[in-house]
Design an enzyme around this catalytic site. Sequence first.
Site, PDB file in Angstrom:
ATOM      1  N   ARG A 114      42.306  30.659  22.681  1.00 40.38           N
ATOM      2  CA  ARG A 114      41.110  30.725  21.828  1.00 40.38           C
ATOM      3  C   ARG A 114      40.409  29.377  21.718  1.00 40.38           C
ATOM      4  O   ARG A 114      39.858  29.047  20.670  1.00 40.38           O
ATOM      5  CB  ARG A 114      41.441  31.225  20.418  1.00 40.38           C
ATOM      6  CG  ARG A 114      41.954  32.633  20.348  1.00 40.38           C
ATOM      7  CD  ARG A 114      40.803  33.614  20.097  1.00 40.38           C
ATOM      8  NE  ARG A 114      41.277  34.975  20.259  1.00 40.38           N
ATOM      9  CZ  ARG A 114      41.642  35.761  19.246  1.00 40.38           C
ATOM     10  NH1 ARG A 114      41.539  35.328  18.010  1.00 40.38           N
ATOM     11  NH2 ARG A 114      42.071  36.966  19.480  1.00 40.38           N
TER      12      ARG A 114
ATOM     13  N   ARG B  51      35.685  30.139  16.895  1.00 36.80           N
ATOM     14  CA  ARG B  51      34.970  29.821  15.655  1.00 36.80           C
ATOM     15  C   ARG B  51      35.203  28.428  15.094  1.00 36.80           C
ATOM     16  O   ARG B  51      34.442  27.986  14.247  1.00 36.80           O
ATOM     17  CB  ARG B  51      35.317  30.872  14.594  1.00 36.80           C
ATOM     18  CG  ARG B  51      34.623  32.188  14.829  1.00 36.80           C
ATOM     19  CD  ARG B  51      35.244  33.282  14.030  1.00 36.80           C
ATOM     20  NE  ARG B  51      36.588  33.560  14.522  1.00 36.80           N
ATOM     21  CZ  ARG B  51      37.400  34.476  14.009  1.00 36.80           C
ATOM     22  NH1 ARG B  51      37.018  35.172  12.976  1.00 36.80           N
ATOM     23  NH2 ARG B  51      38.587  34.679  14.531  1.00 36.80           N
TER      24      ARG B  51
ATOM     25  N   ARG C   1      27.096  32.357  18.878  1.00 38.59           N
ATOM     26  CA  ARG C   1      27.362  33.714  18.406  1.00 38.59           C
ATOM     27  C   ARG C   1      26.244  34.183  17.471  1.00 38.59           C
ATOM     28  O   ARG C   1      25.853  35.351  17.488  1.00 38.59           O
ATOM     29  CB  ARG C   1      28.711  33.798  17.697  1.00 38.59           C
ATOM     30  CG  ARG C   1      29.167  35.250  17.540  1.00 38.59           C
ATOM     31  CD  ARG C   1      30.366  35.400  16.663  1.00 38.59           C
ATOM     32  NE  ARG C   1      30.126  34.869  15.343  1.00 38.59           N
ATOM     33  CZ  ARG C   1      30.994  34.865  14.354  1.00 38.59           C
ATOM     34  NH1 ARG C   1      32.203  35.349  14.545  1.00 38.59           N
ATOM     35  NH2 ARG C   1      30.689  34.353  13.181  1.00 38.59           N
TER      36      ARG C   1
ATOM     37  N   ASP D 284      37.157  39.350  25.898  1.00 39.29           N
ATOM     38  CA  ASP D 284      38.183  39.861  24.993  1.00 39.29           C
ATOM     39  C   ASP D 284      39.071  40.832  25.749  1.00 39.29           C
ATOM     40  O   ASP D 284      38.650  41.418  26.745  1.00 39.29           O
ATOM     41  CB  ASP D 284      37.551  40.556  23.781  1.00 39.29           C
ATOM     42  CG  ASP D 284      38.553  40.639  22.644  1.00 39.29           C
ATOM     43  OD1 ASP D 284      38.735  39.638  21.942  1.00 39.29           O
ATOM     44  OD2 ASP D 284      39.202  41.686  22.502  1.00 39.29           O
TER      45      ASP D 284
ATOM     46  N   TYR E 245      46.039  49.007  20.155  1.00 41.45           N
ATOM     47  CA  TYR E 245      44.692  49.015  19.558  1.00 41.45           C
ATOM     48  C   TYR E 245      44.020  50.371  19.740  1.00 41.45           C
ATOM     49  O   TYR E 245      43.322  50.865  18.851  1.00 41.45           O
ATOM     50  CB  TYR E 245      43.819  47.920  20.183  1.00 41.45           C
ATOM     51  CG  TYR E 245      44.174  46.539  19.678  1.00 41.45           C
ATOM     52  CD1 TYR E 245      43.722  46.100  18.434  1.00 41.45           C
ATOM     53  CD2 TYR E 245      44.966  45.685  20.417  1.00 41.45           C
ATOM     54  CE1 TYR E 245      44.044  44.839  17.951  1.00 41.45           C
ATOM     55  CE2 TYR E 245      45.304  44.420  19.951  1.00 41.45           C
ATOM     56  CZ  TYR E 245      44.844  44.005  18.710  1.00 41.45           C
ATOM     57  OH  TYR E 245      45.173  42.768  18.234  1.00 41.45           O
TER      58      TYR E 245
HETATM   59  O1  CP3 Z   1      41.023  32.073  24.464  1.00 41.98           O
HETATM   60  C1  CP3 Z   1      39.786  31.997  24.584  1.00 41.98           C
HETATM   61  O2  CP3 Z   1      39.095  31.052  24.162  1.00 41.98           O
HETATM   62  C2  CP3 Z   1      39.081  33.102  25.358  1.00 41.98           C
HETATM   63  C3  CP3 Z   1      38.579  34.190  24.606  1.00 41.98           C
HETATM   64  C4  CP3 Z   1      39.497  35.229  23.982  1.00 41.98           C
HETATM   65  C5  CP3 Z   1      39.099  35.959  22.835  1.00 41.98           C
HETATM   66  N1  CP3 Z   1      40.012  36.921  22.601  1.00 41.98           N
HETATM   67  C6  CP3 Z   1      37.862  35.716  22.066  1.00 41.98           C
HETATM   68  C7  CP3 Z   1      37.755  36.259  20.706  1.00 41.98           C
HETATM   69  C8  CP3 Z   1      40.731  35.721  24.387  1.00 41.98           C
HETATM   70  C9  CP3 Z   1      41.645  35.248  25.499  1.00 41.98           C
HETATM   71  C10 CP3 Z   1      41.039  36.811  23.517  1.00 41.98           C
HETATM   72  C11 CP3 Z   1      42.236  37.647  23.667  1.00 41.98           C
HETATM   73  C12 CP3 Z   1      42.557  38.625  22.620  1.00 41.98           C
HETATM   74  N2  CP3 Z   1      41.717  39.432  21.911  1.00 41.98           N
HETATM   75  C13 CP3 Z   1      43.881  38.947  22.239  1.00 41.98           C
HETATM   76  C14 CP3 Z   1      45.121  38.375  22.861  1.00 41.98           C
HETATM   77  C15 CP3 Z   1      45.399  37.011  22.357  1.00 41.98           C
HETATM   78  C16 CP3 Z   1      45.870  36.970  20.949  1.00 41.98           C
HETATM   79  O3  CP3 Z   1      45.141  36.406  20.103  1.00 41.98           O
HETATM   80  O4  CP3 Z   1      46.973  37.479  20.689  1.00 41.98           O
HETATM   81  C17 CP3 Z   1      43.810  39.933  21.233  1.00 41.98           C
HETATM   82  C18 CP3 Z   1      44.965  40.548  20.510  1.00 41.98           C
HETATM   83  C19 CP3 Z   1      42.440  40.253  21.051  1.00 41.98           C
HETATM   84  C20 CP3 Z   1      41.871  41.288  20.153  1.00 41.98           C
HETATM   85  C21 CP3 Z   1      40.967  40.677  19.166  1.00 41.98           C
HETATM   86  N3  CP3 Z   1      39.694  40.211  19.463  1.00 41.98           N
HETATM   87  C22 CP3 Z   1      41.220  40.414  17.799  1.00 41.98           C
HETATM   88  C23 CP3 Z   1      42.507  40.754  17.087  1.00 41.98           C
HETATM   89  C24 CP3 Z   1      40.069  39.809  17.281  1.00 41.98           C
HETATM   90  C25 CP3 Z   1      39.808  39.392  15.863  1.00 41.98           C
HETATM   91  C26 CP3 Z   1      40.434  38.059  15.667  1.00 41.98           C
HETATM   92  C27 CP3 Z   1      39.917  37.353  14.447  1.00 41.98           C
HETATM   93  O5  CP3 Z   1      40.507  36.282  14.218  1.00 41.98           O
HETATM   94  O6  CP3 Z   1      38.972  37.794  13.809  1.00 41.98           O
HETATM   95  C28 CP3 Z   1      39.144  39.660  18.341  1.00 41.98           C
HETATM   96  C29 CP3 Z   1      37.830  39.001  18.278  1.00 41.98           C
HETATM   97  C30 CP3 Z   1      37.721  37.704  19.002  1.00 41.98           C
HETATM   98  N4  CP3 Z   1      38.033  37.536  20.335  1.00 41.98           N
HETATM   99  C31 CP3 Z   1      37.210  36.472  18.499  1.00 41.98           C
HETATM  100  C32 CP3 Z   1      37.216  35.566  19.583  1.00 41.98           C
HETATM  101  C33 CP3 Z   1      36.708  34.155  19.593  1.00 41.98           C
HETATM  102  C34 CP3 Z   1      36.701  36.220  17.097  1.00 41.98           C
HETATM  103  C35 CP3 Z   1      35.449  37.014  16.911  1.00 41.98           C
HETATM  104  C36 CP3 Z   1      34.277  36.272  16.338  1.00 41.98           C
HETATM  105  O7  CP3 Z   1      33.764  35.291  16.935  1.00 41.98           O
HETATM  106  O8  CP3 Z   1      33.828  36.722  15.283  1.00 41.98           O
END
Ligand code: CP3
Length: 375
Positions: free
Chosen positions: A37, A41, A50, A87, A164
Site C-alpha cells: 500500500r 492515503r 483520488r 485492487d 469477499y
Molecule cells: O500496495 C499498493 O500500493 C497497491 C495498491 C493496492 C490496493 N489494494 C489499493 C487500495 C493493493 C496491492 C491492494 C490489495 C488489496 N485490496 C488487498 C490485499 C492486501 C491487503 O491489504 O491485505 C485487499 C484485501 C484488498 C481489498 C480492499 N481494497 C480493502 C479491504 C480495502 C479497504 C481498505 C481500507 O483501509 O479502507 C480496499 C480499498 C483500497 N485499495 C484502498 C487502497 C489505497 C483504500 C481506498 C481509498 O483510497 O479510499
Amino acid sequence: MPIDTRPGIPRAAVKNDRLIRALLRRPLDATPIWLMRQAGRYLPEYRETRRRAGDFMTLCKTPDLACEVTLQPIERFALDAAILFSDILTIPDAMGLGLSVQEGVGPRFERPVRSAAEIRALGVPDPEDRLRYVMDAVRQSRQALAGRVPLIGFAGSPWTLATYMVEGGSGRDFRRVKGLMFEAPRLLHELLDKLARAVTAYLKAQAEAGAQVLMVFDTWGGVLSTHAYEEFSLRYLAEVVAGVKAAPAPPPVILFTKGGAGWIEPIAVTGCEAVGLDWTQDLAATRRRVGHRVALQGNLDPLALYAPPERIRAEVSTLLSSFGTGSGHVFNLGHGIEPDTDPEHVRVLVDAVHELSVPYHSGVEPSGVEPCRVE
Ligand code: CP3
C-alpha cells in the site's frame, strides 16, 4: 550489471534491479525495499488524485490516474520497486458482482454469490476485455517508470477473493464463506477453481503487459485451520503459480499468506521465488527453514512507523541482522501501511534500510559459504 528475467527485454531495462536480484538470491549492494500500500492515503498527493477521480474505483479504472498514483511514492522516496495501483477486487467486479469502495466502509459487492446457481453463472473474465483498464495501467506505468525500478503486478488469492465474494464485503468472522466450506465444500471448490483460472489469466496478462514481478495476496488464508488451508487456499495458490510459470519467461512470483507462519514450508515448495511474511514471524528462523529455496519478504510491523525516527532505525537494524548476510531478503512491512502514517517516517525507513544493509552485502561471507545459504 543490471539483470532482467525476461529474455525479450534488453538487459538494461531495469536500472535499479535490486528487487529482482534479491528475489533470485543473487548478490547485490544493499537490501531492496518497497511497501505494501505504498501508494495510498498516507500520501497527500494520493488523496488529491483520488479527490480528482471522485472515488476509488474510478481511480482504478482510469489508467492515466492509476499510473500517476503508481509513480507517486517512487517520486518521493528511494523505493526499489513500484506496485501497480489497482485492487484485488477488480476480478470479482469484472465477474459482474458490482464493487464499490467507500471511505470508512471498505469494499462492498451489490451482488454477492452464495447459491450454486450464482456460482455456476460466473464467467472467467478475459483480462484484455473487461479488465483492459488494468492492463492499460500496467503498460502506462511501465512506460512512465522508464526502467527506474521494476513494476510489480498483483492479484488476490482465489480463497481471499472468495471470502469477499461470498461475504459481500469485508467479513469479520467469515461466517458465510466458512458455512459454504463446511456444508457445501464441492460448491466452494467450483468457485475456487474458476477463480484460480481467472487469477492465472489475469497475472499472465499483467506480465505480458509489462509487470516484471508478480505478487499474490492471500490476506485471509490465516483464518483457516491447517487442513482447510491446504485444501481451500494453498492448493489454488500452487495452481496459480504453476499456470503463471507455464508461460515463456515468467517473472518472479511472491506469495503472501497473512497469518501463514505455520505453513511456510509448503508455501515455499509451490514454485514461487519468494514468500511474504507478516510481522509475527521470525526472519532468522524462517530463513533457516526455507532460505535455501526462496527469498523472504517482510516484515516490519506497520505500526512501528508511528514511532520516532530513532526507534524506526533500531527496528530496521534488528530485522536486517535477523535475516543476516547475503541476498534473498526484500524489506517490506508485514501488512499494508496505515493511512495516518507520517510520510517523513517512511523516508526514514527507506533510507535506513539502504544505509544499514550495506555491511550485509559485502560479498565476503565469514564462513565462506554461498551468501544465501544458511544452515
Ligand atoms: O500496495 C499498493 O500500493 C497497491 C495498491 C493496492 C490496493 N489494494 C489499493 C487500495 C493493493 C496491492 C491492494 C490489495 C488489496 N485490496 C488487498 C490485499 C492486501 C491487503 O491489504 O491485505 C485487499 C484485501 C484488498 C481489498 C480492499 N481494497 C480493502 C479491504 C480495502 C479497504 C481498505 C481500507 O483501509 O479502507 C480496499 C480499498 C483500497 N485499495 C484502498 C487502497 C489505497 C483504500 C481506498 C481509498 O483510497 O479510499
